[in-house]
Design a protein around this motif. Structure first.
Motif, PDB file in Angstrom:
ATOM      1  N   SER A  31      27.082-101.121  35.894  1.00 18.08           N
ATOM      2  CA  SER A  31      26.858-100.033  36.841  1.00 18.08           C
ATOM      3  C   SER A  31      28.003 -99.968  37.845  1.00 18.08           C
ATOM      4  O   SER A  31      28.469-100.999  38.339  1.00 18.08           O
ATOM      5  CB  SER A  31      25.535-100.224  37.591  1.00 18.08           C
ATOM      6  OG  SER A  31      24.434-100.003  36.742  1.00 18.08           O
ATOM      7  N   ILE A  33      28.547 -98.249  41.434  1.00 20.88           N
ATOM      8  CA  ILE A  33      27.799 -97.585  42.494  1.00 20.88           C
ATOM      9  C   ILE A  33      28.701 -97.346  43.703  1.00 20.88           C
ATOM     10  O   ILE A  33      29.765 -97.947  43.838  1.00 20.88           O
ATOM     11  CB  ILE A  33      26.557 -98.389  42.906  1.00 20.88           C
ATOM     12  CG1 ILE A  33      26.956 -99.733  43.538  1.00 20.88           C
ATOM     13  CG2 ILE A  33      25.643 -98.604  41.705  1.00 20.88           C
ATOM     14  CD1 ILE A  33      25.775-100.499  44.121  1.00 20.88           C
ATOM     15  N   LEU A 197      20.931-100.941  39.296  1.00 20.65           N
ATOM     16  CA  LEU A 197      21.118-102.388  39.358  1.00 20.65           C
ATOM     17  C   LEU A 197      20.023-103.127  38.585  1.00 20.65           C
ATOM     18  O   LEU A 197      20.241-104.241  38.105  1.00 20.65           O
ATOM     19  CB  LEU A 197      21.137-102.851  40.815  1.00 20.65           C
ATOM     20  CG  LEU A 197      22.328-102.347  41.646  1.00 20.65           C
ATOM     21  CD1 LEU A 197      22.197-102.811  43.086  1.00 20.65           C
ATOM     22  CD2 LEU A 197      23.652-102.808  41.051  1.00 20.65           C
ATOM     23  N   ALA A 200      21.237-103.008  34.785  1.00 20.49           N
ATOM     24  CA  ALA A 200      22.597-103.476  34.493  1.00 20.49           C
ATOM     25  C   ALA A 200      22.677-104.996  34.493  1.00 20.49           C
ATOM     26  O   ALA A 200      21.886-105.680  35.147  1.00 20.49           O
ATOM     27  CB  ALA A 200      23.580-102.908  35.505  1.00 20.49           C
ATOM     28  N   TYR A 202      25.880-106.274  35.136  1.00 19.89           N
ATOM     29  CA  TYR A 202      26.988-106.478  36.065  1.00 19.89           C
ATOM     30  C   TYR A 202      27.200-105.178  36.836  1.00 19.89           C
ATOM     31  O   TYR A 202      26.859-104.095  36.333  1.00 19.89           O
ATOM     32  CB  TYR A 202      28.275-106.846  35.297  1.00 19.89           C
ATOM     33  CG  TYR A 202      29.294-107.613  36.115  1.00 19.89           C
ATOM     34  CD1 TYR A 202      29.218-109.000  36.229  1.00 19.89           C
ATOM     35  CD2 TYR A 202      30.333-106.967  36.774  1.00 19.89           C
ATOM     36  CE1 TYR A 202      30.153-109.725  36.959  1.00 19.89           C
ATOM     37  CE2 TYR A 202      31.264-107.683  37.514  1.00 19.89           C
ATOM     38  CZ  TYR A 202      31.172-109.060  37.604  1.00 19.89           C
ATOM     39  OH  TYR A 202      32.092-109.772  38.344  1.00 19.89           O
ATOM     40  N   ALA A 203      27.729-105.293  38.043  1.00 16.07           N
ATOM     41  CA  ALA A 203      27.897-104.087  38.864  1.00 16.07           C
ATOM     42  C   ALA A 203      29.153-104.170  39.726  1.00 16.07           C
ATOM     43  O   ALA A 203      29.605-105.267  40.101  1.00 16.07           O
ATOM     44  CB  ALA A 203      26.676-103.877  39.749  1.00 16.07           C
ATOM     45  N   HIS A 214      31.960-106.879  43.461  1.00 16.23           N
ATOM     46  CA  HIS A 214      31.536-106.873  42.072  1.00 16.23           C
ATOM     47  C   HIS A 214      30.902-108.213  41.760  1.00 16.23           C
ATOM     48  O   HIS A 214      31.167-109.227  42.424  1.00 16.23           O
ATOM     49  CB  HIS A 214      32.700-106.580  41.117  1.00 16.23           C
ATOM     50  CG  HIS A 214      33.787-107.605  41.101  1.00 16.23           C
ATOM     51  ND1 HIS A 214      33.774-108.682  40.242  1.00 16.23           N
ATOM     52  CD2 HIS A 214      34.906-107.721  41.856  1.00 16.23           C
ATOM     53  CE1 HIS A 214      34.856-109.416  40.447  1.00 16.23           C
ATOM     54  NE2 HIS A 214      35.573-108.868  41.424  1.00 16.23           N
ATOM     55  N   ALA A 217      24.562-108.015  38.515  1.00 19.73           N
ATOM     56  CA  ALA A 217      23.821-106.943  39.181  1.00 19.73           C
ATOM     57  C   ALA A 217      22.766-107.484  40.135  1.00 19.73           C
ATOM     58  O   ALA A 217      22.544-106.926  41.222  1.00 19.73           O
ATOM     59  CB  ALA A 217      23.185-106.035  38.138  1.00 19.73           C
TER      60      ALA A 217
END
Length: 237
Positions: A31, A33, A197, A200, A202-203, A214, A217
């Motif tokens: 994701s 954001i 989140l 996912a 990872y974000a 980063h 998530a």
């Protein structure tokens, strides 16, 4: 699968992306954001060749695709569901789906069409209906179906829940997870940060063109800065 290195891009003197790095592992949901105007949609457009980068590299499966024409990028295995859906309103549902497969030369297009109709039965019911007469949720299903007709290995989703009712949003996120579980890697830009989140692994957090955070998530969801800015100061479940 996708690796972005020191990517910068913008519109004239406006620098929307400022040397960002981003990695999307095969099989994952990642994701991206950030607030409105952070540069998220610009990033998606640059990946797909709709905007030329000022500098940096984009690699897909190890191949440099920076600055490549969009139709060639699609042929490598990427597909975009754009912000606002951008379906062809004066074409039928069936014609929209066929456009998604316009570059394919294999003999399995009909089978893939059947799979789309099994996933979204309402599209089969309305396959002769003009795209512009569908509801917002149905148009989003059509936009996702059209992108899947290109058989992408990596699906880019830009704000898929925008303007949709909560029950429809829940259905869309369920579909996104199912698509991923069936083997398609996903890069998700989404205004519904809590849901993004939640699904996912990872974000990344983008702020005024810069990547400020980063990580996994779950860690991003519980980061005080993210909680305050996007989650109302409350922990996610």
């Amino acid at each position: 699968m996708l690796k972005i290195v020191q990517l910068a891009a913008g519109y004239g003197n406006i620098k929307a992306l400022k040397n960002i790095d981003l990695t999307v592992p095969a099989g994952s949901i990642v994701s991206l954001i950030g607030a409105n105007g952070a540069g998220k949609t610009t990033a998606m457009k640059v990946i797909m060749g709709l905007i030329k980068p000022d500098s940096g590299r984009i690699l897909f499966k190890g191949q440099h695709i920076s600055g490549m024409a969009t139709h060639k990028i699609v042929s490598t295995g990427l597909s975009l569901v754009p912000e606002g859906r951008n379906i062809l309103t004066r074409m039928t549902v069936l014609e929209n789906l066929e456009m998604g497969a316009c570059q394919r030369r294999d003999n399995e297009v009909t089978d893939d069409m059947k799979r789309i109709f099994r996933r979204f039965p309402i599209l089969e019911e309305r396959k002769e209906q003009l795209g512009g007469t569908l509801s917002g949720g149905q148009q989003q299903m059509l936009a996702i179906g059209r992108a899947l007709m290109a058989r992408p290995e990596l699906l880019l989703l830009d704000e898929p829940s925008m303007g949709l009712a909560p029950l429809v949003v829940a259905d869309i996120f369920k579909v996104i997870q199912e698509i991923n579980q069936e083997g398609t890697t996903i890069l998700l830009v989404e205004q519904n940060v809590r849901q993004a989140l939640k699904i996912a692994q990872y974000a990344y957090v983008l702020e005024t063109g810069k990547m400020i955070l980063h990580g996994p998530a779950k860690d991003i969801a519980n980061n005080p800065r993210v909680m305050e800015a996007y989650l109302g100061g409350k922990k996610t479940g």
